[in-house]
Design an enzyme around this catalytic site. Structure first.
Site, short mmCIF file in Angstrom:
data_model
loop_
_atom_site.label_atom_id
_atom_site.label_comp_id
_atom_site.label_asym_id
_atom_site.label_seq_id
_atom_site.Cartn_x
_atom_site.Cartn_y
_atom_site.Cartn_z
N ASN A 187 0.86 -1.18 0.00
CA ASN A 187 0.00 0.00 0.00
C ASN A 187 0.90 1.23 0.00
O ASN A 187 1.49 1.57 1.02
CB ASN A 187 -0.88 -0.04 1.26
CG ASN A 187 -1.71 1.22 1.43
OD1 ASN A 187 -1.81 2.04 0.52
ND2 ASN A 187 -2.30 1.38 2.61
N TRP A 188 1.00 1.85 -1.17
CA TRP A 188 1.92 2.99 -1.29
C TRP A 188 1.37 4.26 -0.62
O TRP A 188 2.09 5.25 -0.51
CB TRP A 188 2.20 3.28 -2.77
CG TRP A 188 2.97 2.19 -3.46
CD1 TRP A 188 3.51 1.05 -2.90
CD2 TRP A 188 3.30 2.12 -4.86
NE1 TRP A 188 4.14 0.30 -3.85
CE2 TRP A 188 4.03 0.93 -5.07
CE3 TRP A 188 3.04 2.95 -5.96
CZ2 TRP A 188 4.51 0.55 -6.32
CZ3 TRP A 188 3.51 2.57 -7.21
CH2 TRP A 188 4.24 1.37 -7.38
N LYS A 189 0.10 4.25 -0.27
CA LYS A 189 -0.55 5.42 0.33
C LYS A 189 -0.35 6.66 -0.58
O LYS A 189 -0.30 6.51 -1.79
CB LYS A 189 -0.04 5.66 1.75
CG LYS A 189 -0.12 4.38 2.60
CD LYS A 189 0.11 4.62 4.05
CE LYS A 189 0.13 3.27 4.78
NZ LYS A 189 0.21 3.40 6.21
N HIS B 284 -9.28 0.72 5.40
CA HIS B 284 -7.97 0.96 6.03
C HIS B 284 -8.16 1.90 7.23
O HIS B 284 -8.98 2.83 7.17
CB HIS B 284 -7.00 1.55 5.02
CG HIS B 284 -5.58 1.54 5.52
ND1 HIS B 284 -5.11 2.50 6.37
CD2 HIS B 284 -4.57 0.67 5.32
CE1 HIS B 284 -3.84 2.24 6.66
NE2 HIS B 284 -3.49 1.13 6.04
N GLU C 180 -6.56 4.33 8.22
CA GLU C 180 -6.38 5.76 7.92
C GLU C 180 -7.64 6.35 7.28
O GLU C 180 -7.96 7.51 7.49
CB GLU C 180 -5.14 5.95 7.02
CG GLU C 180 -3.87 5.75 7.83
CD GLU C 180 -2.68 5.28 7.02
OE1 GLU C 180 -2.70 5.35 5.78
OE2 GLU C 180 -1.71 4.80 7.66
N GLU D 85 -4.95 -5.67 10.91
CA GLU D 85 -3.96 -4.61 11.09
C GLU D 85 -4.18 -3.91 12.43
O GLU D 85 -5.01 -2.98 12.53
CB GLU D 85 -4.10 -3.57 9.97
CG GLU D 85 -3.84 -4.11 8.58
CD GLU D 85 -3.25 -3.04 7.69
OE1 GLU D 85 -2.14 -3.25 7.21
OE2 GLU D 85 -3.87 -1.99 7.53
N GLY E 289 2.63 1.90 10.81
CA GLY E 289 3.53 3.04 10.63
C GLY E 289 4.27 3.45 11.89
O GLY E 289 4.89 4.51 11.93
N SER F 139 3.82 -2.59 10.29
CA SER F 139 5.28 -2.54 10.37
C SER F 139 5.95 -3.84 9.95
O SER F 139 6.97 -4.23 10.51
CB SER F 139 5.72 -2.11 11.78
OG SER F 139 5.21 -0.82 12.07
N GLY G 294 4.94 1.19 4.81
CA GLY G 294 6.26 1.81 4.66
C GLY G 294 7.26 0.99 3.85
O GLY G 294 7.91 1.50 2.94
#
Ligand code: PEP
Length: 258
Positions: free
Chosen positions: A9-11, A98, A100, A170, A176, A216, A238
């Site tokens: 997931n490149w966000k 997600h 976020e 998650e 992160g 992570s 990340g």
């Protein structure tokens, strides 16, 4: 045996040229075998070019996912992208729910459920995210929270459709932050998700459904996490931005490595 799936997931990261460079490098470093699926989820503006670039790389087996997809097929939803549009540009997977999206855009389990249903009906594979906060873990209500989330998100998804769903566990406190759930913690929650799927859909489905861990994950801890009996892959943030790290995760997911 369930094939593993590693999703990057490149966000909201990478320019167009960086995205293309990254897939090229990943392709060079990954050992391609049929037991591991590899997916990258670029920012939406770069999805189409990433699909095109991948098609142009000989032997490249990277698939493309989206970071979000709306539950309506079209209309006045400024800033949103429909699942049909994603299919149109060659997307196969979509991340839904997600943490976020939940934290910054107010997405609830009910909205995540609608997105997952629409993704399935459109022909996409939804990767549905669930996870507990640190306070919930410290209050020993992780299982209760996860069961509630999974039940709400799977609402209305039939037995035929559920096998298309991937669930990503998650823990929010591990995303992160550099803090990873221990192998045992991650495996235990994935097991409880599988048990719930068993209660809702029976044994065959519970054995077939893929449950990822995310939080992570990196080139160092991936092998141990991915060798746990209930963990069928990783949702990687990340570390998916670095070709070496991401490829290390993919390569450690192969059956003969764990
Ligand atoms: C994520 O965003 O889904 C994630 C797991 O991020 P990270 O790997 O950076 O913790």
């Amino acid at each position: 045996m369930r094939n593993k799936i590693i999703v990057g997931n490149w966000k909201m990261n990478n320019s167009s040229s960086e995205s293309l460079e990254l897939v090229k490098k990943i392709n060079d470093l990954v050992v391609w075998k049929s037991d591991v699926e590899v997916v990258v989820c670029p920012p939406s503006v770069y999805i189409a070019t990433t699909v095109k670039e991948i098609k142009g790389i000989k032997g490249c087996q990277i698939k493309v996912g989206a970071q979000n997809g709306h539950f309506e097929s079209k209309g006045a939803f400024t800033g949103e992208i429909s699942c049909a549009m994603l299919i149109d540009v060659g997307v196969e997977y979509v991340v839904v729910g997600h943490s976020e999206r939940r934290q910054y855009f107010g997405e609830t389990d009910e909205v995540v459920n609608k997105r997952a249903l629409c993704a399935i009906k459109s022909g996409l594979t939804p990767i549905v995210c669930v996870g507990e906060t640190l306070a919930e873990r410290e209050n020993s209500i992780t299982e209760e929270i996860i069961r509630k989330q999974v039940k709400l998100i799977l609402n209305g998804i039939s037995e035929n459709e559920i096998e298309k769903v991937i669930i990503a566990y998650e823990p929010i406190w591990a995303i992160g932050t550099g803090k990873t759930a221990t192998n045992e913690q991650a495996n235990e929650v994935c097991k409880s998700i599988r048990n719930l799927v068993y209660e809702l859909y029976g044994e065959k489905v519970s054995e077939a459904i893929r449950i990822q861990y995310g939080g992570s994950m990196n080139g160092e801890n991936a092998r141990e996490l991915l060798s746990q009996s209930e963990i069928d892959g990783g949702l990687v943030g990340g570390a998916s931005l670095k070709a070496e790290e991401f490829s290390k995760i993919v390569n450690s997911a192969h059956n003969d490595n764990n």
